[in-house]
Write a protein that holds these residues in place. Structure first.
Motif, short mmCIF file in Angstrom:
data_model
loop_
_atom_site.label_atom_id
_atom_site.label_comp_id
_atom_site.label_asym_id
_atom_site.label_seq_id
_atom_site.Cartn_x
_atom_site.Cartn_y
_atom_site.Cartn_z
N GLU A 1 34.07 -39.64 39.42
CA GLU A 1 33.97 -40.88 38.66
C GLU A 1 35.16 -41.80 38.95
OE1 GLU A 1 33.62 -40.22 34.48
OE2 GLU A 1 32.26 -38.52 34.70
N ILE A 2 36.32 -41.20 39.07
CA ILE A 2 37.57 -41.96 39.13
C ILE A 2 37.87 -42.53 40.51
CG2 ILE A 2 40.09 -41.69 39.02
CD1 ILE A 2 38.95 -41.94 36.29
N TYR A 3 37.58 -41.79 41.57
CA TYR A 3 38.09 -42.14 42.89
C TYR A 3 37.75 -43.57 43.31
CZ TYR A 3 38.86 -42.25 47.90
OH TYR A 3 39.26 -42.61 49.16
N LYS A 4 36.49 -43.92 43.35
CA LYS A 4 36.12 -45.24 43.84
C LYS A 4 36.61 -46.35 42.93
CE LYS A 4 32.05 -44.03 46.58
NZ LYS A 4 30.59 -44.25 46.79
N GLU A 5 36.67 -46.07 41.64
CA GLU A 5 37.04 -47.11 40.68
C GLU A 5 38.54 -47.37 40.65
OE1 GLU A 5 36.40 -48.15 35.91
OE2 GLU A 5 35.59 -46.29 36.76
N TYR A 6 39.34 -46.36 40.96
CA TYR A 6 40.78 -46.49 40.82
C TYR A 6 41.58 -46.29 42.11
CZ TYR A 6 40.25 -46.33 35.71
OH TYR A 6 39.92 -46.60 34.40
N TYR A 7 41.08 -45.49 43.04
CA TYR A 7 41.89 -45.07 44.19
C TYR A 7 41.43 -45.64 45.52
CZ TYR A 7 44.59 -41.92 41.26
OH TYR A 7 45.43 -41.42 40.29
N THR A 8 40.49 -46.57 45.51
CA THR A 8 40.14 -47.30 46.72
C THR A 8 40.70 -48.71 46.61
OG1 THR A 8 38.04 -48.09 45.78
CG2 THR A 8 38.00 -45.98 47.00
N TYR A 9 40.87 -49.37 47.74
CA TYR A 9 41.38 -50.74 47.72
C TYR A 9 40.49 -51.64 46.87
CZ TYR A 9 44.75 -49.82 51.53
OH TYR A 9 45.79 -49.36 52.29
N GLU A 10 39.19 -51.53 47.07
CA GLU A 10 38.26 -52.39 46.34
C GLU A 10 38.32 -52.13 44.83
OE1 GLU A 10 37.48 -50.46 48.87
OE2 GLU A 10 36.89 -51.82 50.51
N GLY A 11 38.33 -50.84 44.48
CA GLY A 11 38.36 -50.50 43.07
C GLY A 11 39.64 -50.96 42.39
N ALA A 12 40.78 -50.71 43.03
CA ALA A 12 42.05 -51.12 42.45
C ALA A 12 42.16 -52.64 42.36
CB ALA A 12 43.20 -50.55 43.28
N PHE A 13 41.65 -53.34 43.36
CA PHE A 13 41.69 -54.79 43.35
C PHE A 13 40.88 -55.34 42.17
CE2 PHE A 13 40.40 -58.93 45.60
CZ PHE A 13 41.55 -59.57 45.20
N ASN A 14 39.74 -54.72 41.89
CA ASN A 14 38.93 -55.14 40.74
C ASN A 14 39.68 -54.93 39.43
OD1 ASN A 14 36.71 -56.03 42.21
ND2 ASN A 14 35.73 -54.03 42.21
N LYS A 15 40.42 -53.82 39.35
CA LYS A 15 41.22 -53.57 38.14
C LYS A 15 42.30 -54.65 37.98
CE LYS A 15 39.42 -49.70 36.67
NZ LYS A 15 38.74 -49.61 35.34
N ILE A 16 42.94 -54.99 39.09
CA ILE A 16 43.98 -56.01 39.06
C ILE A 16 43.40 -57.35 38.61
CG2 ILE A 16 45.47 -57.42 40.54
CD1 ILE A 16 46.08 -54.84 42.11
N LYS A 17 42.23 -57.71 39.13
CA LYS A 17 41.61 -58.98 38.75
C LYS A 17 41.29 -59.01 37.26
CE LYS A 17 38.41 -58.92 42.01
NZ LYS A 17 37.28 -59.38 42.87
N LYS A 18 40.83 -57.88 36.72
CA LYS A 18 40.52 -57.84 35.29
C LYS A 18 41.78 -58.04 34.45
CE LYS A 18 36.37 -54.95 35.54
NZ LYS A 18 35.75 -53.64 35.19
N ILE A 19 42.87 -57.42 34.88
CA ILE A 19 44.13 -57.56 34.16
C ILE A 19 44.63 -59.01 34.22
CG2 ILE A 19 46.58 -56.92 34.17
CD1 ILE A 19 45.67 -54.12 35.09
N LEU A 20 44.50 -59.63 35.39
CA LEU A 20 44.94 -61.02 35.54
C LEU A 20 44.08 -61.96 34.70
CD1 LEU A 20 45.64 -61.11 39.38
CD2 LEU A 20 47.33 -61.24 37.54
N ASN A 21 42.78 -61.72 34.69
CA ASN A 21 41.89 -62.55 33.88
C ASN A 21 42.19 -62.41 32.40
OD1 ASN A 21 40.41 -63.81 35.92
ND2 ASN A 21 39.01 -62.08 36.12
N ALA A 22 42.45 -61.18 31.97
CA ALA A 22 42.79 -60.95 30.56
C ALA A 22 44.13 -61.59 30.23
CB ALA A 22 42.83 -59.45 30.27
N ASN A 23 45.05 -61.54 31.17
CA ASN A 23 46.38 -62.10 30.98
C ASN A 23 46.35 -63.61 30.86
OD1 ASN A 23 49.12 -63.18 32.43
ND2 ASN A 23 49.53 -61.32 31.26
N SER A 24 45.36 -64.22 31.53
CA SER A 24 45.28 -65.68 31.52
C SER A 24 44.25 -66.21 30.53
CB SER A 24 44.92 -66.20 32.93
OG SER A 24 43.64 -65.74 33.31
N GLY A 25 43.56 -65.25 29.88
CA GLY A 25 42.55 -65.67 28.91
C GLY A 25 41.22 -65.97 29.52
N ASN A 26 41.05 -65.72 30.85
CA ASN A 26 39.77 -65.94 31.49
C ASN A 26 38.81 -64.82 31.15
OD1 ASN A 26 40.95 -68.14 32.65
ND2 ASN A 26 41.26 -67.18 34.64
N THR A 27 37.54 -65.05 31.32
CA THR A 27 36.53 -64.01 31.09
C THR A 27 35.79 -63.73 32.37
OG1 THR A 27 34.94 -65.71 30.39
CG2 THR A 27 36.27 -64.64 28.67
#
Length: 272
Positions: free
Chosen positions: A246-272
């Motif tokens: 469950e975890i590998y693709k979502e957290y330990y691949t470039y694509e998965g980690a990049f998606n996590k980063i984008k979510k954090i940035l969107n939350a940080n800026s108030g974007n949805t």
């Protein structure tokens, strides 16, 4: 994304781990960055420091510091750094969010590398393994293991043999080296091998609980590796193996980690 001088966006002059021909920092710089409140600062911290005598070139460090000092103070920034010693630049009063792979600063994220090209047959014929060098005292606890159920070596292996041993291991030992973190965590996860993270400080993985899919061994217990691993039941082992899927693709691949980063940035800026 801010455009900066090419001297601060070099390509790293070494490939590590094997087959990792583009590091995550560089990969992100070539991706489309969402328009968020924070501006992406695409400085290649790892490549810049490594290429300049591993951060020991005072002239190069001053040049980078001078550039950062001149960045507009009315903007907000974000950046990624996997370098063992961190950014090595004083941001002073700059508002910047750092996604850090090797220092306990900013947002802690896993130490990522591209997947290896070698496949495996799914059989776990080795109880635990580690192939590496003597880069930190904690690793000596691993090299002192003489149990025949463990494959431990400081000898050079081909990349195919390296992957073959990791992939056939039930547990993959991931002791810290010079840096706090370990690429072997991601390498183990690729092959559904349970990562055993051994360190004196631990870098987190976004919002994931590492112990759901891996094992954490503190420095004070590093001489009890065999005892700790042998204490896990078959059911606990299977649970971790399933969680890895469950975890590998979502957290330990470039694509998965990049998606996590984008979510954090969107939350940080108030974007949805």
């Amino acid at each position: 994304m801010i455009h900066i001088p090419e001297e601060f966006t070099p390509t790293i002059n070494t490939i590590y781990p094997w087959e990792n021909d583009i590091i995550f920092e560089d990969w992100v710089s070539h991706e489309h960055i969402l328009n968020t409140e924070r501006q992406y600062l695409p400085i290649q911290w790892t490549a810049y420091h490594v290429n300049n005598n591993y951060g020991n070139n005072p002239v190069a460090r001053k040049q980078l510091q001078d550039y950062v000092d001149k960045l507009p103070k009315d903007l907000k920034y974000w950046t990624i750094c996997q370098y063992d010693d961190g950014v090595m630049t004083d941001f002073k009063d700059l508002d910047i969010l750092v996604f850090s792979m090797s220092k306990k600063t900013g947002v802690e994220i896993p130490l990522l590398c591209k997947p290896h090209s070698y496949s495996w047959n799914g059989k776990k014929s080795i109880f635990a393994s580690f192939i590496g060098t003597h880069t930190h005292p904690i690793r000596e606890n691993v090299f002192n293991i003489k149990n025949r159920d463990f494959y431990v070596s400081d000898k050079e292996h081909s990349i195919q043999d390296f992957c073959d041993i990791i992939s056939h291991s039930l547990f993959g030992l991931c002791p810290r080296g010079y840096g706090l973190n370990s690429f072997r965590i991601a390498e183990c996860m690729q092959y559904e091998t349970i990562p055993v993270y051994i360190s004196d400080e631990f870098i987190g993985c976004f919002d994931a609980n590492f112990e759901d899919y891996g094992i954490v061994i503190e420095e004070k217990d590093a001489n009890k590796i065999e005892e700790i691993l042998k204490s896990y039941t078959d059911l606990q082992i299977v649970d971790k193996q399933l969680k890895i899927k469950e975890i590998y693709k979502e957290y330990y691949t470039y694509e998965g980690a990049f998606n996590k980063i984008k979510k954090i940035l969107n939350a940080n800026s108030g974007n949805t």
